[in-house]
Design an enzyme around this catalytic site. Structure first.
Site, mmCIF file in Angstrom:
data_model
loop_
_atom_site.group_PDB
_atom_site.id
_atom_site.type_symbol
_atom_site.label_atom_id
_atom_site.label_comp_id
_atom_site.label_asym_id
_atom_site.label_seq_id
_atom_site.Cartn_x
_atom_site.Cartn_y
_atom_site.Cartn_z
ATOM 1 C CG HIS A 254 -1.866 1.078 1.350
ATOM 2 N ND1 HIS A 254 -1.824 1.989 2.371
ATOM 3 C CD2 HIS A 254 -2.906 1.418 0.567
ATOM 4 C CE1 HIS A 254 -2.804 2.849 2.217
ATOM 5 N NE2 HIS A 254 -3.480 2.531 1.143
ATOM 6 C CG HIS B 151 -2.851 9.427 0.189
ATOM 7 N ND1 HIS B 151 -3.466 10.270 1.086
ATOM 8 C CD2 HIS B 151 -3.681 8.360 0.047
ATOM 9 C CE1 HIS B 151 -4.607 9.742 1.484
ATOM 10 N NE2 HIS B 151 -4.767 8.583 0.867
HETATM 11 O O1 G3P Z 1 -6.639 1.711 -2.365
HETATM 12 C C1 G3P Z 1 -7.015 1.517 -1.061
HETATM 13 C C2 G3P Z 1 -6.691 2.643 -0.134
HETATM 14 O O2 G3P Z 1 -5.465 3.179 -0.481
HETATM 15 C C3 G3P Z 1 -7.727 3.714 -0.129
HETATM 16 O O3 G3P Z 1 -7.506 4.667 0.849
HETATM 17 O O4 G3P Z 1 -6.785 6.865 1.694
HETATM 18 O O5 G3P Z 1 -5.163 5.012 1.602
HETATM 19 O O6 G3P Z 1 -5.922 6.088 -0.481
HETATM 20 P P1 G3P Z 1 -6.286 5.700 0.912
HETATM 21 CA CA CA Z 2 -4.822 4.751 -2.033
#
Ligand code: G3P
Ligand code: CA
Length: 239
Positions: free
Chosen positions: A9, A51
């Site tokens: 992630h 992000h």
């Molecule tokens: O893609 C899943 C997750 O990344 C969504 O939330 O806020 O981490 O982009 P965020």
């Molecule tokens: Ca994300």
């Protein structure tokens, strides 16, 4: 490729600055099958990987991505964790990420389209994926399901991932309407029956974000996911 996908992630964001090339390379080196990252558009229409809507948290700069040109953004240092030896890290473009990440690593590209709507982001991303021959290793995901719908209109063979959290009364209708390849539920709000239904109907299930090995074992034990996103890849050790 693992049977149960290890998805990094924002790259290996537990130990390196999120959404940077070193974080993606480290994830690949440590066995990630897929990397997840977030895409915004610059003022001059370039797809960049970051992000937040603004650069303030993750760089030494300030301002919204949408108000800055790529040239302006490239001046900021995104080594916000001040990791010794990494030096200055510039914001990566989508093209730079695709070029850097080994071909065998899948790409989960989250289109950030809220609260700021980036008109044309779907076409820009798909054009880049086609140019780089990477459409087949990518999933385009988004909380903005209109963006997923648009992506399918532009390229019927593109894989889309329905991102969501919380309860969905018309969940099955939404999945069917989108023609999604995968669903990406928030791990804290998963509905086991919905995940089982999705898998029975041929969809992949990739929840986000597991914070413990126990959560990964839960998903595997109940046979309700095809992989999971994590910040810390060591959570997959010994399971
Ligand atoms: O893609 C899943 C997750 O990344 C969504 O939330 O806020 O981490 O982009 P965020
Ligand atoms: Ca994300």
């Amino acid at each position: 490729m693992s049977e149960f996908l290890k998805i990094a992630h924002r790259g290996y964001s537990h130990i390196l600055p999120e959404n940077t090339i070193p974080a993606f390379l480290k994830a690949a080196e440590c066995g990630a099958d897929m990397i997840e990252f977030d895409v915004h558009l610059t003022k001059d229409g370039h797809a960049v990987v970051i992000h937040d809507n603004d650069v303030d948290r993750t760089s030494n700069g300030s301002g919204n991505v949408k108000d800055l040109t790529l040239r302006e953004l490239k001046k900021f240092d995104f080594n916000f964790l001040k990791i010794h030896g990494l030096g200055i890290l510039s914001i990566p473009t989508l093209e730079e990420v695709i070029d850097a990440v080994p071909d065998n690593v899948l790409l989960n590209i989250e289109l950030k389209n809220c609260p700021h709507k980036y008109y044309g982001i779907e076409e820009i991303v798909i054009t880049i994926l086609k140019k780089k021959n990477s459409l087949n290793r990518a999933i385009i995901s988004s909380f903005d399901h209109f963006a997923l719908e648009k992506a399918k209109e532009l390229a019927n063979d593109v894989k889309t991932g329905m991102l969501y959290e919380g309860g969905w009364i018309f969940f099955q209708d939404e999945v069917r309407h989108l023609g999604a390849y995968s669903i990406h539920p928030a791990i804290d709000t998963i509905d086991i029956d919905q995940l089982k239904w999705a898998r029975e109907h041929g969809l992949r299930v990739f929840p986000w974000v597991a914070k413990s090995t126990k959560e990964i074992i839960f998903l595997k034990h109940n046979n309700i996911a095809d992989g999971v996103m994590v910040n810390d890849l060591t959570l997959f050790n010994n399971i």
